[in-house]
Enzyme design. Structure first.
Site, short mmCIF file in Angstrom:
data_model
loop_
_atom_site.label_atom_id
_atom_site.label_comp_id
_atom_site.label_asym_id
_atom_site.label_seq_id
_atom_site.Cartn_x
_atom_site.Cartn_y
_atom_site.Cartn_z
N TRP A 181 0.80 -1.22 0.00
CA TRP A 181 0.00 0.00 0.00
C TRP A 181 0.84 1.27 0.00
CZ3 TRP A 181 2.18 2.21 4.05
CH2 TRP A 181 2.73 1.37 5.01
N LYS A 224 -3.00 -8.47 -7.08
CA LYS A 224 -3.58 -8.58 -5.73
C LYS A 224 -2.93 -7.44 -4.95
CE LYS A 224 -3.48 -9.76 -1.23
NZ LYS A 224 -4.37 -8.64 -0.83
N HIS A 225 -3.70 -6.38 -4.80
CA HIS A 225 -3.14 -5.21 -4.11
C HIS A 225 -3.38 -5.38 -2.61
CE1 HIS A 225 -1.22 -1.44 -4.10
NE2 HIS A 225 -1.76 -0.91 -5.18
N ALA A 226 -2.72 -4.53 -1.80
CA ALA A 226 -2.92 -4.58 -0.35
C ALA A 226 -4.39 -4.29 -0.04
CB ALA A 226 -2.02 -3.54 0.32
N SER A 227 -4.89 -4.92 1.02
CA SER A 227 -6.32 -4.86 1.31
C SER A 227 -6.81 -3.47 1.71
CB SER A 227 -6.67 -5.85 2.43
OG SER A 227 -6.50 -7.16 1.95
N SER A 284 6.46 -7.36 2.95
CA SER A 284 7.25 -7.79 4.10
C SER A 284 7.97 -9.12 3.83
CB SER A 284 6.33 -7.94 5.31
OG SER A 284 5.35 -8.91 5.01
N GLU A 287 10.58 -8.06 -3.70
CA GLU A 287 11.12 -6.77 -3.23
C GLU A 287 10.64 -6.60 -1.80
OE1 GLU A 287 13.10 -5.09 -4.97
OE2 GLU A 287 12.61 -5.29 -7.09
N LEU A 288 11.52 -6.80 -0.84
CA LEU A 288 11.07 -6.85 0.56
C LEU A 288 11.58 -5.66 1.35
CD1 LEU A 288 11.50 -10.72 0.91
CD2 LEU A 288 9.54 -9.43 0.05
N CYS A 317 10.47 1.66 1.59
CA CYS A 317 11.42 0.57 1.79
C CYS A 317 12.85 1.07 1.73
CB CYS A 317 11.18 -0.54 0.78
SG CYS A 317 11.17 0.04 -0.90
N GLU A 332 13.25 -3.44 10.84
CA GLU A 332 12.92 -2.30 9.98
C GLU A 332 11.91 -1.41 10.71
OE1 GLU A 332 10.55 -3.30 6.50
OE2 GLU A 332 11.31 -1.53 5.45
P1 NAP Z 1 2.74 -6.92 3.69
O1 NAP Z 1 1.90 -7.11 4.86
O2 NAP Z 1 3.74 -7.94 3.34
O3 NAP Z 1 1.75 -6.67 2.47
C1 NAP Z 1 2.21 -6.57 1.15
C2 NAP Z 1 1.28 -7.37 0.24
O4 NAP Z 1 1.43 -8.76 0.53
C3 NAP Z 1 -0.20 -7.06 0.46
O5 NAP Z 1 -0.87 -7.15 -0.78
C4 NAP Z 1 -0.64 -8.17 1.39
O6 NAP Z 1 -2.02 -8.43 1.33
C5 NAP Z 1 0.16 -9.33 0.85
N1 NAP Z 1 0.38 -10.42 1.80
C6 NAP Z 1 0.53 -10.34 3.15
N2 NAP Z 1 0.75 -11.57 3.66
C7 NAP Z 1 0.74 -12.42 2.63
C8 NAP Z 1 0.90 -13.84 2.52
N3 NAP Z 1 1.13 -14.60 3.57
N4 NAP Z 1 0.83 -14.39 1.29
C9 NAP Z 1 0.61 -13.64 0.21
N5 NAP Z 1 0.44 -12.31 0.25
C10 NAP Z 1 0.51 -11.70 1.44
O7 NAP Z 1 3.57 -5.59 3.71
P2 NAP Z 1 3.35 -4.33 4.61
O8 NAP Z 1 4.02 -4.62 5.88
O9 NAP Z 1 1.96 -3.87 4.58
O10 NAP Z 1 4.22 -3.33 3.71
C11 NAP Z 1 5.41 -2.82 4.08
C12 NAP Z 1 6.59 -3.71 3.71
O11 NAP Z 1 6.81 -3.70 2.32
C13 NAP Z 1 7.85 -3.17 4.34
O12 NAP Z 1 8.65 -4.21 4.82
C14 NAP Z 1 8.53 -2.49 3.17
O13 NAP Z 1 9.91 -2.31 3.33
C15 NAP Z 1 8.18 -3.40 2.06
N6 NAP Z 1 8.34 -2.71 0.77
C16 NAP Z 1 9.37 -3.09 -0.04
C17 NAP Z 1 9.58 -2.43 -1.24
C18 NAP Z 1 10.70 -2.82 -2.16
O14 NAP Z 1 10.66 -2.44 -3.31
N7 NAP Z 1 11.67 -3.56 -1.72
C19 NAP Z 1 8.72 -1.39 -1.63
C20 NAP Z 1 7.69 -1.04 -0.76
C21 NAP Z 1 7.51 -1.72 0.43
P3 NAP Z 1 -3.02 -7.90 2.48
O15 NAP Z 1 -2.96 -6.42 2.45
O16 NAP Z 1 -4.32 -8.44 2.06
O17 NAP Z 1 -2.50 -8.46 3.77
#
Ligand code: NAP
Length: 464
Positions: free
Chosen positions: A130, A154-157, A207, A228-229, A262, A368
């Site tokens: 998101w 599949k975008h963030a919820s 993540s 990309e984490l 990130c 992080e």
């Molecule tokens: P997140 O919870 O991992 O969510 C990202 C996406 O993954 C969402 O669409 C989420 O869906 C989905 N997701 C979550 N758990 C999942 C699973 N078990 N299986 C499949 N899909 C799953 O990430 P966040 O914590 O909101 O976002 C921040 C993270 O993203 C930070 O760690 C940041 O550093 C990283 N990030 C990295 C980059 C890069 O380019 N390296 C860029 C931006 C952000 P739901 O919303 O439905 O849970």
């Protein structure tokens, strides 16, 4: 809450959506598979016309799209406008360059002719976060579509309206039905989609936990992935730095996107000789920041995107303080809320915070911090700075500030990261590959590497 837009500045639910049923997902997967059969045969010229049309729509309606993002995830409105403009630039970049990136590459062998031809693979699933609701998706979609693949998002919820807007933009631009579809689904529905034979590859930005989960589903199904984490990027300032410039950039780097980037500078590693000067300037600027409504032009720092992100950050800061860290600025959400109008007190606001004297073993060394919290470390030598910079499990970006050519070369050579920026913040640029090493993920997006991530590099050998 399932799939919903909830305004982070007020906590009010703007729009709720029901997740797609299994039958609805099935319909979309089938549509993607059918679309691919004809889309793969369209020319680069045709795809570029559609992608340029998407760029035109983005530019023409950038204020509207920025408002959608601000409403759903709280970024400053002006940052949203800049994000949409960058998406348009990216679309034009790939429209211009995809033909050369994917042109046949001749290789001289004993054959009469031998070469590599790049061909699309099929439907690629993109699981996106998101924090940059438009940029992250276009960063995937523009090269994927130019390569002849079709996309499933599949975008963030918490950003469903952004997700739907992106599908609508691409359709309006002329991309045929089924070439790019948004799936309003929860994370638990992802593994089944990855396993489906009509999906050939997947990419995830988010993540570590989500990345590991997707990669394991893709591993079982033997499908390629790009991940990309997270990151905990170092920002190293040496005795040979232009300290005033470094301070100004450090503020921007830490607070961009309300601190939820990130590649934000997160750990500020200062050489002893400039530490006091840097810290004084940094603290002064953080103290002057205006926290509040992200739609106001004079706001410097808006709310965090979700209550979960807020409580995790607050917990990390509190654990550092409990272990002995010193708070130089912020760190007290209750005090911030008290200073804000009542209408904003239910928003996910967190103060811009600087912590120093961080005791080894506290979360600042390993986790992080996804919000407006700067972590300061002071070291005696560049060796120590580089060792500390490399000491996390992440390896996304690194920024080093020094005018000394030898120090610059050491930082380029020795910092373990997917990108090293000298005397500049780490940033993404369509012309340069983007991605990390270690637990920050693998594979690359953007540039020529990005478009070749999901193609078949077919070897062709022609003999008379
Ligand atoms: P997140 O919870 O991992 O969510 C990202 C996406 O993954 C969402 O669409 C989420 O869906 C989905 N997701 C979550 N758990 C999942 C699973 N078990 N299986 C499949 N899909 C799953 O990430 P966040 O914590 O909101 O976002 C921040 C993270 O993203 C930070 O760690 C940041 O550093 C990283 N990030 C990295 C980059 C890069 O380019 N390296 C860029 C931006 C952000 P739901 O919303 O439905 O849970």
């Amino acid at each position: 809450m399932g799939i919903a837009s909830i305004n982070p500045a007020t906590g009010s639910v703007v729009h709720e959506f029901s997740p797609l049923t299994t039958a609805e997902v099935e319909g979309k997967l089938e549509r993607a598979a059918i679309a691919f059969q004809s889309y793969r045969n369209t020319s680069f010229e045709q795809r570029a016309v559609w992608l340029r049309a998407a760029a035109d729509i983005l530019e023409a309606r950038k204020d509207e799209f920025a408002q959608t993002m601000t409403l759903e995830m709280g970024k400053l409105l002006r940052a949203g406008v800049a994000e949409v403009e960058k998406c348009a630039l990216l679309c034009r970049y790939y429209a211009d360059h995809a033909p050369e990136f994917l042109a046949d590459v001749s290789v001289s062998t004993e054959a009469q002719r031998s070469f590599v031809r790049y061909q699309p693979l099929g439907a690629v699933l993109a699981v996106m976060p998101w924090n940059f609701p438009f940029w992250q998706v276009f960063r995937f979609a523009a090269p994927a579509l130019m390569a002849g693949n079709v996309g499933l998002l599949k975008h963030a919820s918490n950003v469903p309206q952004s997700a739907l807007a992106i599908e609508a933009i691409l359709r309006e631009a002329g991309f045929p039905e089924g070439t790019f579809q948004t799936l309003l689904i929860g994370a638990q529905q992802v593994a089944d989609i990855v396993a489906d034979p009509r999906v050939v590859a997947a990419t995830l930005t988010g993540s570590e936990a989500a990345g590991a989960s997707l990669a394991s589903a893709a591993g079982k199904a033997l499908k390629p992935t790009v991940l990309e984490l997270g990151g905990s990027d170092p920002f190293v300032v040496t005795a040979y730095a232009d300290v005033d410039t470094a301070i100004a950039q450090a503020v921007t780097g830490r607070l961009l996107n309300n601190g939820q980037t990130c590649i934000a500078a997160k750990r500020f590693i200062l050489l002893e000789s400039i530490a006091d000067q840097f810290t004084a300037g940094f603290v002064e600027r953080f103290n002057a920041l205006k926290v509040g409504d992200p739609t106001n032009a004079d706001t410097d720092l808006g709310p965090l995107s979700t209550p979960a992100i807020l409580s995790e950050l607050e917990d990390q800061v509190n654990r550092c303080i409990a272990q002995g860290a010193k708070v130089l600025v912020g760190g007290d959400r209750a005090a911030l809320l008290k200073s804000m109008p009542t209408s904003q007190q239910s928003g996910n606001y967190y103060p811009a915070t600087i912590l120093s004297e961080l005791p080894p073993g506290c979360p600042a060394y390993s986790e992080e911090f996804f919000g407006p919290v700067a972590l300061l470390f002071t070291v005696k030598t560049l060796d120590e700075a580089i060792a500390l910079a490399n000491s996390t499990a992440f390896g996304l970006g690194a920024s080093a500030w020094t005018q000394d050519p030898q120090e610059q070369e050491r930082c380029i050579q020795e910092l373990d990261a997917g990108a090293v920026f000298i005397n500049s913040l780490v940033k993404s640029d369509p012309r340069l590959p983007f991605g990390g090493i270690k637990r920050s993920g693998y594979g690359r997006e953007l540039s020529v590497e990005g478009i070749r991530a999901f193609v078949n590099a077919k070897t062709v050998w022609l003999q008379a």
